[in-house]
Design a protein around this motif. Structure first.
Motif, short mmCIF file in Angstrom:
data_model
loop_
_atom_site.label_atom_id
_atom_site.label_comp_id
_atom_site.label_asym_id
_atom_site.label_seq_id
_atom_site.Cartn_x
_atom_site.Cartn_y
_atom_site.Cartn_z
N SER A 1 -37.10 8.39 -30.81
CA SER A 1 -36.93 9.82 -30.57
C SER A 1 -35.94 10.16 -29.45
O SER A 1 -35.74 11.34 -29.16
N ARG B 1 -35.35 13.98 -30.21
CA ARG B 1 -35.74 14.52 -31.51
C ARG B 1 -36.61 13.51 -32.23
O ARG B 1 -36.21 12.35 -32.40
N ALA B 2 -37.80 13.94 -32.63
CA ALA B 2 -38.66 13.03 -33.39
C ALA B 2 -38.05 12.75 -34.75
O ALA B 2 -37.34 13.60 -35.30
N ALA C 1 -37.39 15.52 -37.53
CA ALA C 1 -37.20 16.87 -36.97
C ALA C 1 -35.76 17.31 -37.19
O ALA C 1 -34.85 16.49 -37.35
N THR C 2 -35.54 18.62 -37.20
CA THR C 2 -34.21 19.15 -37.52
C THR C 2 -33.42 19.58 -36.29
O THR C 2 -32.21 19.74 -36.37
N GLU C 3 -34.12 19.81 -35.17
CA GLU C 3 -33.44 20.25 -33.96
C GLU C 3 -33.69 19.27 -32.82
O GLU C 3 -34.63 18.49 -32.84
N TYR C 4 -32.82 19.35 -31.81
CA TYR C 4 -32.89 18.49 -30.63
C TYR C 4 -33.34 19.27 -29.39
O TYR C 4 -33.13 20.48 -29.30
N GLU D 1 -43.71 21.83 -26.46
CA GLU D 1 -43.73 21.28 -27.81
C GLU D 1 -42.44 21.70 -28.50
O GLU D 1 -42.22 22.88 -28.76
N ALA E 1 -38.90 19.96 -31.05
CA ALA E 1 -38.23 18.85 -31.74
C ALA E 1 -39.21 17.78 -32.21
O ALA E 1 -38.87 16.60 -32.25
N GLY E 2 -40.44 18.19 -32.52
CA GLY E 2 -41.46 17.25 -32.97
C GLY E 2 -42.05 16.41 -31.86
O GLY E 2 -42.74 15.42 -32.13
N GLY F 1 -44.05 10.93 -28.36
CA GLY F 1 -43.58 11.16 -29.71
C GLY F 1 -44.54 10.62 -30.74
O GLY F 1 -45.64 10.14 -30.42
#
Length: 268
Positions: free
Chosen positions: A17, A40-41, A44-47, A120, A122-123, A145
């Protein structure tokens, strides 16, 4: 080919992550340069970006390229320009809110970070730790993560190599020792992700080294005071204790020595 440190302006994956983009700003103070961490996990779509780095368009462009501009949040570890200089370029490119302890660096809807706060995004679960000493506003972040992944982002409080410069204010060393003790309590089982220098798979021994080194320096300063007299100034102490250090780094060493002298003199 797997990248290794240092790899300038390229994404280097460190944990599932956490990835890093190293700014091309090496110096005696920044080591190989400033690490910007991209969190970012998997899936996930964002950082979340930690420390945009210096005011350097090439570095900002690398961050935008590697994230695709999909940044949910920017976090700041502390106020120094090699960590904060790139804020406005990155915000202009992505519109991302910025959160820090110091309100000077807040952007957009970002609010001030508080000790113990849990974010909480980006996962991931990111816990804020106040770790003053290097600066009064220094923060570290616990990263938790998926699949039990655990890491510790330490800003400049603990580096991947060398040691940390302290502010010259009177309470800086007492604060820093408290911060190191707090960090070492959180360190077991966590990957160390520092703001300068290489990462380490096990944070605990690195932080324990920092604690031992600080005690060693304190004893060296005490010995120098016995030799030079109790009223010896910080520069004379630097010349005695840091004789083997490049003189270009003595101004930074003097800041740490001032903090150590204040600590020693306040305790008799």
């Amino acid at each position: 080919m797997t990248l290794t440190h240092p790899a300038y302006e390229q994404l280097r994956q460190v944990t599932p992550s956490a990835a890093v983009v190293l700014a091309d700003n090496p110096s005696g103070m920044t080591l190989q340069g400033t690490n910007t961490w991209l969190l970012r996990a998997p899936g996930a779509t964002e950082y979340v970006v930690v420390d945009p780095g210096p005011k350097d368009r090439a570095h900002t462009e690398a961050l935008v390229r590697e994230t695709g501009g999909e940044i949910a949040l920017i976090l700041i570890t502390h106020r120094h320009a090699d960590h904060t200089g790139g804020i406005d370029h990155l915000v202009k490119a992505t519109g991302t809110p910025v959160r820090a302890k110091d309100s000077e660096f807040l952007r957009g809807s970002g609010t001030a970070l508080t000790d113990g706060e849990v974010i909480e995004a980006a996962g991931l679960r990111i816990t804020v730790l106040a770790t003053p000493g290097h600066t009064e506003d220094s923060l570290s972040f616990l990263l938790d993560g998926p699949d039990g992944e655990r890491a510790l982002l330490t800003g400049d409080s603990v580096l991947g190599s060398g040691t940390t410069v302290l502010e010259s204010r009177d309470d800086a060393l007492a604060d820093y020792l408290d911060s190191l003790n707090r960090l070492v309590a959180e360190a077991p089982g966590r990957h160390l992700l520092p703001a300068h220098g290489p990462d380490h798979a096990d944070a605990e021994p690195v932080i324990r080294y920092y604690i031992a080194h600080r005690e060693e320096r304190l004893n060296q300063v005490r010995a120098a005071l016995e030799k030079l007299g109790p009223k010896a100034g910080s520069l004379r102490i630097v010349a005695e204790v840091y004789a083997d250090v490049d003189k270009r780094l003595w101004p930074a060493a003097q800041s740490s020595v001032k903090a150590q002298l204040a600590y020693i003199r306040s305790r008799g």
